[in-house]
Design a protein around this motif. Structure first.
Motif, PDB file in Angstrom:
ATOM      1  N   LEU A 158       0.344  -1.678   0.173  1.00 53.77           N
ATOM      2  CA  LEU A 158      -0.248  -0.572   0.122  1.00 53.77           C
ATOM      3  C   LEU A 158       0.971   1.114  -0.073  1.00 53.77           C
ATOM      4  CD1 LEU A 158      -2.557  -1.020   2.781  1.00 53.77           C
ATOM      5  CD2 LEU A 158      -3.019  -1.338   0.336  1.00 53.77           C
ATOM      6  N   PRO A 159       0.374   2.646  -0.961  1.00 51.49           N
ATOM      7  CA  PRO A 159       1.220   3.758  -0.344  1.00 51.49           C
ATOM      8  C   PRO A 159       1.036   4.576   0.090  1.00 51.49           C
ATOM      9  CG  PRO A 159      -0.604   3.534  -1.713  1.00 51.49           C
ATOM     10  CD  PRO A 159      -0.698   2.412  -1.621  1.00 51.49           C
ATOM     11  N   GLY A 160       2.698   4.919   1.145  1.00 54.57           N
ATOM     12  CA  GLY A 160       2.653   5.579   2.423  1.00 54.57           C
ATOM     13  C   GLY A 160       3.541   4.434   3.091  1.00 54.57           C
ATOM     14  N   ILE A 161       2.783   3.099   2.678  1.00 57.60           N
ATOM     15  CA  ILE A 161       3.778   2.346   4.365  1.00 57.60           C
ATOM     16  C   ILE A 161       4.692   1.820   4.046  1.00 57.60           C
ATOM     17  CG2 ILE A 161       1.330   2.805   5.816  1.00 57.60           C
ATOM     18  CD1 ILE A 161       1.583  -0.040   4.737  1.00 57.60           C
ATOM     19  N   GLY A 162       5.541   2.272   3.110  1.00 58.00           N
ATOM     20  CA  GLY A 162       6.532   1.525   2.251  1.00 58.00           C
ATOM     21  C   GLY A 162       8.281   1.107   3.402  1.00 58.00           C
ATOM     22  N   GLY A 163       8.350   1.379   4.049  1.00 59.10           N
ATOM     23  CA  GLY A 163       9.017   0.355   4.989  1.00 59.10           C
ATOM     24  C   GLY A 163       8.325  -0.445   5.566  1.00 59.10           C
ATOM     25  N   TYR A 164       7.181  -0.259   6.617  1.00 55.68           N
ATOM     26  CA  TYR A 164       6.970  -1.315   6.413  1.00 55.68           C
ATOM     27  C   TYR A 164       6.073  -2.563   6.044  1.00 55.68           C
ATOM     28  CZ  TYR A 164       3.107  -3.532  10.153  1.00 55.68           C
ATOM     29  OH  TYR A 164       1.852  -3.585  11.247  1.00 55.68           O
ATOM     30  N   ASN A 165       5.847  -2.243   4.766  1.00 52.38           N
ATOM     31  CA  ASN A 165       5.438  -3.167   3.648  1.00 52.38           C
ATOM     32  C   ASN A 165       6.779  -4.273   4.000  1.00 52.38           C
ATOM     33  OD1 ASN A 165       3.863  -1.279   1.968  1.00 52.38           O
ATOM     34  ND2 ASN A 165       2.855  -3.840   2.362  1.00 52.38           N
ATOM     35  N   ALA A 166       7.804  -3.565   3.587  1.00 51.21           N
ATOM     36  CA  ALA A 166       9.211  -4.073   2.950  1.00 51.21           C
ATOM     37  C   ALA A 166      10.138  -4.758   4.246  1.00 51.21           C
ATOM     38  CB  ALA A 166      10.330  -3.415   2.742  1.00 51.21           C
ATOM     39  N   ALA A 167       8.802  -4.670   5.528  1.00 50.70           N
ATOM     40  CA  ALA A 167       9.523  -5.561   6.634  1.00 50.70           C
ATOM     41  C   ALA A 167       8.223  -6.803   6.730  1.00 50.70           C
ATOM     42  CB  ALA A 167       9.302  -4.715   8.219  1.00 50.70           C
ATOM     43  N   LYS A 168       7.707  -6.472   6.259  1.00 46.83           N
ATOM     44  CA  LYS A 168       6.227  -7.386   6.584  1.00 46.83           C
ATOM     45  C   LYS A 168       6.381  -8.518   5.605  1.00 46.83           C
ATOM     46  CE  LYS A 168       4.728  -6.513  11.051  1.00 46.83           C
ATOM     47  NZ  LYS A 168       4.540  -7.764  11.518  1.00 46.83           N
ATOM     48  N   PHE A 169       7.003  -7.804   4.604  1.00 45.00           N
ATOM     49  CA  PHE A 169       6.951  -8.813   3.219  1.00 45.00           C
ATOM     50  C   PHE A 169       7.822  -9.676   3.785  1.00 45.00           C
ATOM     51  CE2 PHE A 169       3.918  -6.667   0.864  1.00 45.00           C
ATOM     52  CZ  PHE A 169       3.422  -7.541  -0.689  1.00 45.00           C
ATOM     53  N   GLY A 170       9.442  -9.178   4.124  1.00 45.04           N
ATOM     54  CA  GLY A 170      10.041 -10.096   4.411  1.00 45.04           C
ATOM     55  C   GLY A 170       9.865 -11.035   5.302  1.00 45.04           C
ATOM     56  N   LEU A 171       8.573 -10.787   6.298  1.00 43.91           N
ATOM     57  CA  LEU A 171       8.752 -11.568   7.393  1.00 43.91           C
ATOM     58  C   LEU A 171       8.085 -13.292   6.788  1.00 43.91           C
ATOM     59  CD1 LEU A 171       8.686 -12.973  10.206  1.00 43.91           C
ATOM     60  CD2 LEU A 171       6.556 -11.155  10.590  1.00 43.91           C
ATOM     61  N   THR A 172       7.316 -12.669   5.520  1.00 45.62           N
ATOM     62  CA  THR A 172       6.145 -13.787   5.105  1.00 45.62           C
ATOM     63  C   THR A 172       6.622 -14.831   3.619  1.00 45.62           C
ATOM     64  OG1 THR A 172       4.517 -11.852   4.433  1.00 45.62           O
ATOM     65  CG2 THR A 172       4.689 -13.590   3.109  1.00 45.62           C
ATOM     66  N   GLY A 173       8.740 -13.458   3.157  1.00 46.22           N
ATOM     67  CA  GLY A 173       9.154 -14.909   3.387  1.00 46.22           C
ATOM     68  C   GLY A 173       9.846 -15.646   3.388  1.00 46.22           C
ATOM     69  N   TRP A 174      10.318 -15.468   4.476  1.00 47.24           N
ATOM     70  CA  TRP A 174      11.439 -15.966   5.863  1.00 47.24           C
ATOM     71  C   TRP A 174      10.149 -17.518   6.279  1.00 47.24           C
ATOM     72  CZ3 TRP A 174      15.747 -16.956   8.290  1.00 47.24           C
ATOM     73  CH2 TRP A 174      15.192 -17.776   9.883  1.00 47.24           C
ATOM     74  N   SER A 175       9.048 -16.869   6.831  1.00 47.51           N
ATOM     75  CA  SER A 175       8.240 -18.115   6.945  1.00 47.51           C
ATOM     76  C   SER A 175       7.889 -18.654   6.233  1.00 47.51           C
ATOM     77  CB  SER A 175       6.807 -17.018   7.589  1.00 47.51           C
ATOM     78  OG  SER A 175       6.821 -16.154   8.154  1.00 47.51           O
ATOM     79  N   LYS A 176       7.988 -18.427   4.718  1.00 47.95           N
ATOM     80  CA  LYS A 176       6.872 -19.163   4.249  1.00 47.95           C
ATOM     81  C   LYS A 176       8.588 -20.460   4.097  1.00 47.95           C
ATOM     82  CE  LYS A 176       3.747 -17.331   1.419  1.00 47.95           C
ATOM     83  NZ  LYS A 176       2.497 -18.367   1.271  1.00 47.95           N
ATOM     84  N   SER A 177      10.210 -19.708   4.479  1.00 48.89           N
ATOM     85  CA  SER A 177      10.737 -20.420   3.951  1.00 48.89           C
ATOM     86  C   SER A 177      11.131 -21.621   5.421  1.00 48.89           C
ATOM     87  CB  SER A 177      12.688 -19.970   4.089  1.00 48.89           C
ATOM     88  OG  SER A 177      13.557 -20.355   3.757  1.00 48.89           O
ATOM     89  N   ILE A 178      11.277 -21.139   6.165  1.00 47.23           N
ATOM     90  CA  ILE A 178      11.254 -21.855   7.413  1.00 47.23           C
ATOM     91  C   ILE A 178       9.978 -23.081   7.563  1.00 47.23           C
ATOM     92  CG2 ILE A 178      12.690 -19.979   8.765  1.00 47.23           C
ATOM     93  CD1 ILE A 178      10.360 -19.702  10.232  1.00 47.23           C
ATOM     94  N   GLN A 179       8.538 -22.790   6.769  1.00 53.39           N
ATOM     95  CA  GLN A 179       7.814 -23.889   7.201  1.00 53.39           C
ATOM     96  C   GLN A 179       8.352 -24.808   5.828  1.00 53.39           C
ATOM     97  OE1 GLN A 179       5.792 -24.489   4.515  1.00 53.39           O
ATOM     98  NE2 GLN A 179       4.476 -26.428   6.362  1.00 53.39           N
ATOM     99  N   GLN A 180       8.964 -24.710   5.407  1.00 58.77           N
ATOM    100  CA  GLN A 180       9.356 -25.739   4.217  1.00 58.77           C
ATOM    101  C   GLN A 180      10.985 -26.142   4.927  1.00 58.77           C
ATOM    102  OE1 GLN A 180       7.525 -26.613   1.520  1.00 58.77           O
ATOM    103  NE2 GLN A 180       6.641 -24.964   2.013  1.00 58.77           N
TER     104      GLN A 180
END
Length: 244
Positions: free
Chosen positions: A153-175
């Motif tokens: 979403l516009p205006g929260i790019g840094g927060y998006n980046a952190a949470k998208f990073g957490l999504t990637g980490w979560s999906k990787s460690i789930q495997q």
């Protein structure tokens, strides 16, 4: 609640950011279901309040860990304290600061938001997952993310980046961790009524309640050992109004 209905009887859970909001709600829900708790946060008085309420709801043991997770050393020290008895890790502590392309302080993004929202869950998981994997019944890692981790979403790019990073980490460690009998669950809440959203551009009257996220955190324990809800998205049921 009868003993037969308790989903977490005798298990040990670490909940970070347990002073209020989602972390407190999860701690209390787990306590009601018989869990023993490690609860961490920066405000000792609020942690004591959470601990008292958790014990009243049925937690046999609640251990308070006053810690500022902004320092990597503090994360390692926290992990070292809990690894002897830990079944469930709830990575809940987080922070949102102004982080748009045209506004915000990049130093705050790096030193605070990226640290708490992404690097702390990564580091805690690395330190604690080996201990969880040794538990006879296996264990769970629950990452509290945000819909900002799946929708930009516009205006929260840094927060998006952190949470998208957490999504990637979560999906990787789930495997990775399912081979070690550790289930990884990520919860993606929309706006939740808490201190963190006090200054949000929408009013809190129709926001999700912290207790709703606590119920989502209990979902994996209501399922058989053959199932794991890896991604749980919780959105407000109604359109949120602007203003106070």
């Amino acid at each position: 609640m009868g003993g037969q209905d308790k989903l977490l009887q005798g298990r040990w859970a670490l909940v970070t950011g347990a002073t209020g909001g989602i972390g407190r709600a999860i701690s209390l829900a787990f306590a009601e279901h018989g869990a023993n708790l490690w609860i961490s946060g920066r405000n000792e008085e609020k942690l004591k309040d959470t601990a008292e309420d958790a014990k009243a709801l049925g937690a046999a043991e609640v251990i308070i860990l006053k810690v500022d997770l902004a320092a990597s050393k503090a994360v390692d020290e926290l992990a070292a304290k809990v690894t002897d008895k830990i079944d469930i890790l709830v990575n809940n502590a987080g922070l949102a600061v102004e982080a748009a392309a045209m506004k915000g302080d990049p130093d705050q993004w790096e030193e605070k938001m990226m640290q708490l929202d992404l690097l702390v869950p990564m580091r805690l998981t690395r330190r604690i997952a080996p201990a969880i994997s040794k538990r006879q019944a296996g264990g769970h890692i629950i990452n509290i993310s945000s819909v900002a981790g799946i929708e930009a979403l516009p205006g929260i790019g840094g927060y998006n980046a952190a949470k998208f990073g957490l999504t990637g980490w979560s999906k990787s460690i789930q495997q990775e961790l399912k081979e070690h009998n550790v289930r990884v669950i990520t919860i993606y809440p929309g706006y939740v009524a808490s201190e963190m959203t006090a200054d949000a551009p929408v009013s809190q009257d129709k926001m999700i309640r912290p207790e709703d996220i606590a119920q989502a955190a209990l979902l994996p324990f209501r399922m058989s050992p053959y199932a794991c809800p890896t991604d749980i998205v919780v959105r407000p049921a109604q359109k949120l109004s602007r203003g106070a």
